[in-house]
Design a protein around this motif. Structure first.
Motif, mmCIF file in Angstrom:
data_model
loop_
_atom_site.group_PDB
_atom_site.id
_atom_site.type_symbol
_atom_site.label_atom_id
_atom_site.label_comp_id
_atom_site.label_asym_id
_atom_site.label_seq_id
_atom_site.Cartn_x
_atom_site.Cartn_y
_atom_site.Cartn_z
ATOM 1 N N THR A 59 9.814 -23.981 26.785
ATOM 2 C CA THR A 59 9.321 -22.605 26.713
ATOM 3 C C THR A 59 8.543 -22.373 25.430
ATOM 4 O O THR A 59 7.532 -21.654 25.424
ATOM 5 C CB THR A 59 10.501 -21.620 26.810
ATOM 6 N N ASP A 60 8.993 -22.975 24.318
ATOM 7 C CA ASP A 60 8.258 -22.822 23.060
ATOM 8 C C ASP A 60 6.845 -23.379 23.175
ATOM 9 O O ASP A 60 5.890 -22.803 22.638
ATOM 10 C CB ASP A 60 9.002 -23.538 21.926
ATOM 11 N N VAL A 61 6.717 -24.492 23.883
ATOM 12 C CA VAL A 61 5.386 -25.073 24.094
ATOM 13 C C VAL A 61 4.491 -24.072 24.820
ATOM 14 O O VAL A 61 3.322 -23.870 24.453
ATOM 15 C CB VAL A 61 5.489 -26.392 24.890
ATOM 16 N N HIS A 62 5.046 -23.393 25.826
ATOM 17 C CA HIS A 62 4.249 -22.446 26.611
ATOM 18 C C HIS A 62 4.057 -21.111 25.899
ATOM 19 O O HIS A 62 3.111 -20.378 26.202
ATOM 20 C CB HIS A 62 4.892 -22.261 27.979
ATOM 21 N N VAL A 63 4.939 -20.799 24.957
ATOM 22 C CA VAL A 63 4.694 -19.638 24.094
ATOM 23 C C VAL A 63 3.490 -19.911 23.202
ATOM 24 O O VAL A 63 2.605 -19.068 23.041
ATOM 25 C CB VAL A 63 5.945 -19.320 23.247
ATOM 26 N N VAL A 64 3.433 -21.097 22.650
ATOM 27 C CA VAL A 64 2.345 -21.448 21.731
ATOM 28 C C VAL A 64 1.016 -21.571 22.469
ATOM 29 O O VAL A 64 -0.020 -21.112 21.981
ATOM 30 C CB VAL A 64 2.684 -22.744 20.974
ATOM 31 N N ASP A 65 1.025 -22.185 23.654
ATOM 32 C CA ASP A 65 -0.252 -22.352 24.362
ATOM 33 C C ASP A 65 -0.673 -21.103 25.137
ATOM 34 O O ASP A 65 -1.777 -21.045 25.697
ATOM 35 C CB ASP A 65 -0.227 -23.583 25.277
ATOM 36 N N GLY A 66 0.208 -20.102 25.204
ATOM 37 C CA GLY A 66 -0.143 -18.834 25.830
ATOM 38 C C GLY A 66 0.283 -18.696 27.266
ATOM 39 O O GLY A 66 0.205 -17.597 27.826
ATOM 40 N N ALA A 69 2.758 -15.981 28.235
ATOM 41 C CA ALA A 69 2.294 -14.596 28.240
ATOM 42 C C ALA A 69 1.966 -14.106 29.647
ATOM 43 O O ALA A 69 1.796 -12.900 29.860
ATOM 44 C CB ALA A 69 1.066 -14.454 27.338
ATOM 45 N N ALA A 70 1.899 -15.037 30.608
ATOM 46 C CA ALA A 70 1.648 -14.637 31.989
ATOM 47 C C ALA A 70 2.868 -13.963 32.603
ATOM 48 O O ALA A 70 2.746 -13.185 33.551
ATOM 49 C CB ALA A 70 1.245 -15.851 32.828
ATOM 50 N N SER A 71 4.055 -14.263 32.076
ATOM 51 C CA SER A 71 5.275 -13.706 32.647
ATOM 52 C C SER A 71 5.767 -12.470 31.905
ATOM 53 O O SER A 71 6.513 -11.671 32.464
ATOM 54 C CB SER A 71 6.389 -14.765 32.663
ATOM 55 N N GLN A 72 5.367 -12.294 30.660
ATOM 56 C CA GLN A 72 5.737 -11.099 29.906
ATOM 57 C C GLN A 72 4.783 -10.948 28.728
ATOM 58 O O GLN A 72 4.272 -11.937 28.207
ATOM 59 C CB GLN A 72 7.178 -11.175 29.426
ATOM 60 N N PRO A 73 4.528 -9.723 28.303
ATOM 61 C CA PRO A 73 3.585 -9.512 27.204
ATOM 62 C C PRO A 73 4.109 -10.125 25.905
ATOM 63 O O PRO A 73 5.304 -10.082 25.623
ATOM 64 C CB PRO A 73 3.515 -7.987 27.105
ATOM 65 N N LEU A 76 1.108 -10.963 19.260
ATOM 66 C CA LEU A 76 1.010 -11.867 18.112
ATOM 67 C C LEU A 76 0.906 -11.060 16.820
ATOM 68 O O LEU A 76 0.464 -9.917 16.830
ATOM 69 C CB LEU A 76 -0.203 -12.769 18.279
ATOM 70 N N PRO A 77 1.320 -11.683 15.703
ATOM 71 C CA PRO A 77 1.858 -13.034 15.512
ATOM 72 C C PRO A 77 3.347 -13.095 15.861
ATOM 73 O O PRO A 77 4.052 -12.100 15.816
ATOM 74 C CB PRO A 77 1.635 -13.285 14.024
ATOM 75 N N ILE A 78 3.792 -14.307 16.211
ATOM 76 C CA ILE A 78 5.208 -14.536 16.507
ATOM 77 C C ILE A 78 5.664 -15.832 15.843
ATOM 78 O O ILE A 78 4.853 -16.710 15.526
ATOM 79 C CB ILE A 78 5.472 -14.636 18.025
ATOM 80 N N ILE A 79 6.970 -15.948 15.677
ATOM 81 C CA ILE A 79 7.598 -17.185 15.213
ATOM 82 C C ILE A 79 8.294 -17.803 16.422
ATOM 83 O O ILE A 79 9.221 -17.204 16.974
ATOM 84 C CB ILE A 79 8.633 -16.913 14.114
ATOM 85 N N MET A 137 13.714 -10.412 22.416
ATOM 86 C CA MET A 137 13.902 -11.853 22.540
ATOM 87 C C MET A 137 13.317 -12.596 21.354
ATOM 88 O O MET A 137 12.199 -12.321 20.910
ATOM 89 C CB MET A 137 13.262 -12.357 23.837
ATOM 90 N N TYR A 138 14.093 -13.545 20.855
ATOM 91 C CA TYR A 138 13.563 -14.446 19.840
ATOM 92 C C TYR A 138 12.407 -15.247 20.425
ATOM 93 O O TYR A 138 12.395 -15.579 21.605
ATOM 94 C CB TYR A 138 14.671 -15.384 19.342
ATOM 95 N N ALA A 139 11.418 -15.529 19.577
ATOM 96 C CA ALA A 139 10.219 -16.283 19.946
ATOM 97 C C ALA A 139 9.219 -15.479 20.759
ATOM 98 O O ALA A 139 8.100 -15.928 20.981
ATOM 99 C CB ALA A 139 10.551 -17.576 20.683
ATOM 100 N N PHE A 140 9.602 -14.283 21.216
ATOM 101 C CA PHE A 140 8.681 -13.434 21.975
ATOM 102 C C PHE A 140 8.390 -12.115 21.249
ATOM 103 O O PHE A 140 7.609 -11.314 21.740
ATOM 104 C CB PHE A 140 9.267 -13.113 23.355
ATOM 105 N N THR A 141 9.025 -11.886 20.112
ATOM 106 C CA THR A 141 8.923 -10.616 19.400
ATOM 107 C C THR A 141 8.077 -10.786 18.156
ATOM 108 O O THR A 141 8.295 -11.729 17.372
ATOM 109 C CB THR A 141 10.330 -10.110 19.026
ATOM 110 N N THR A 142 7.118 -9.906 17.949
ATOM 111 C CA THR A 142 6.193 -10.052 16.830
ATOM 112 C C THR A 142 6.928 -10.105 15.491
ATOM 113 O O THR A 142 7.959 -9.436 15.297
ATOM 114 C CB THR A 142 5.167 -8.906 16.803
#
Length: 390
Positions: A59-66, A69-73, A76-79, A137-142
């Motif tokens: 999931t982290d890989v898909h958070v970074v590549d974007g 974001a297709a499944s939830q807004p 950016l920026p995020i950790i 959610m961690y990794a999804f929150t600015t």
């Protein structure tokens, strides 16, 4: 034991800096940047932890590549990073116990959940806080606003006031415990959704990543008759066999779904599996899984996180009397159970074999690239690792 800290008072340790180094996504598809992120004041019920280790999840890989974001807004920026173990370095008011009622002390290792609101129907009536519409959610929150430290790829992380938190047992290695924050707790949730596995039942596991491997171990402990793992690459399938798979099917060797189905049917007397569990996330895995189940069987779907669509004929479910179960994430109870599984079966399974790479924070982009190329099973970001480490 924790001599590198000096206790300042009963609520905090001294030497907590004003900022934390963190790997930050500033633009989808671009390398992460190492930035100094503010360390916030703690609200009532919150904790500050120093990150010991953070696992890299698909999931982290898909958070970074974007793609996520297709499944939830995602603002950016995020950790990135949501499977982490941290040592408590500061307590907010009334935060001295974990979600299982255990007393917490400075220096204790904990895993911690995403934060639900605690006030909605799903939090209070159905007791399914993972479905909370206001979940943070961690990794999804600015990280641009307080509390800033909202991901695991960081030196420090903020534990939300409404996050569940579980103390890591002394018998569980920190590196293993990262899995209790994501992969293993998701598998624990899936097995709870599934229910009993009888000794005569055959199980197919789609996917040989961390979730599929933990599912193999849990099916082994449950006493399944056969455990057939479908996936790749070969290094993951080899570990699956070590952890209890009676047969493995390589998707690289058997590239067509029909060929994989024929192998499963050959192994199960022509009927198909009693239980199929999907942990691969592959685009066509769901429709393929339906063809692997025997009539009256059960199908647990956990890995389908992307926006892909598949076509199915609903009468397949009706006429064949199939049970289809979706399984999502996990809460404090599943984190606790995941840690107990690691503690109780540490002699039976080499959990450390899943950890294939250790990277300091400055190497985060290299680690992400290797994960994306399936060169790692479970790499870790170790913020305290020396930059001089090999």
């Amino acid at each position: 034991m924790y001599e590198h800290f000096k206790e300042e008072d009963e609520m905090t340790w001294e030497r907590i800096p004003t900022t934390s180094r963190a790997a930050v996504v500033t633009e989808f598809g671009k390398p992460l940047e190492i930035r100094e992120v503010p360390i916030p004041d703690l609200q009532r019920g919150a904790l500050l932890v120093k990150i010991e280790a953070a696992g890299i999840c698909g999931t982290d890989v898909h958070v970074v590549d974007g793609a996520a974001a297709a499944s939830q807004p995602i603002e950016l920026p995020i950790i990135p990073g949501h499977e982490m173990v941290g040592r408590v370095v500061q307590f907010g008011e009334d935060a001295d116990r974990d979600s299982a009622g255990q007393q917490l002390a400075l220096g204790d290792r904990i895993v911690f959940t995403h934060a639900a609101c605690g006030r909605c129907f799903y939090c209070t009536v159905s007791k399914q806080p993972g479905l909370c519409k206001e979940r943070t959610m961690y990794a999804f929150t600015t990280c641009a606003r307080e509390p800033y430290l909202t991901g695991g790829f960081s030196e420090y992380c903020y534990v939300f006031p409404t996050s569940g938190r579980i103390r890591v047992p002394d018998e569980v290695e920190t590196e293993w415990a990262t899995a209790a924050s994501c992969a293993l707790r998701s598998v624990v949730t899936s097995f709870q959704r599934l229910g009993t596995i009888e000794s005569y039942q055959n199980v197919v596991i789609q996917g040989a990543g961390p979730l599929g491997l933990f599912a193999t171990a849990m099916a082994n402990v449950a006493g399944a008759n056969q455990i057939i793992v479908i996936g790749g690459p070969d290094s993951r399938l080899a570990l699956a066999r070590e952890w209890g798979a009676t047969s493995t099917i390589s998707v690289a060797e058997h590239t067509r779904a029909e060929a994989r189905e024929n192998l499963v049917r050959d192994l199960t007397g022509g009927e198909g599996a009693d239980i199929v569990m999907e942990f691969s996330g592959a685009r066509t895995a769901f429709s393929e899984g339906l063809d692997l189940i025997r009539d009256g069987g059960r199908y647990v779907v956990t890995g389908q996180m992307g926006p892909q669509e598949v076509t199915i004929t609903p009468v397949t479910i009706t006429r064949r009397h199939l049970t289809i179960l979706g399984s999502w994430s996990g809460e404090a109870a599943q984190y606790w159970r995941a840690l107990e599984f690691l503690k109780n079966y540490r002699e039976r399974f080499d959990f450390g074999a899943m950890i294939t790479g250790r990277y300091h924070l400055d190497q985060v982009n290299e680690a992400m690239e290797r994960m994306q190329r399936f060169e790692e099973i479970k790499p870790l970001i170790l913020p305290t690792l020396s930059t001089d480490a090999p």
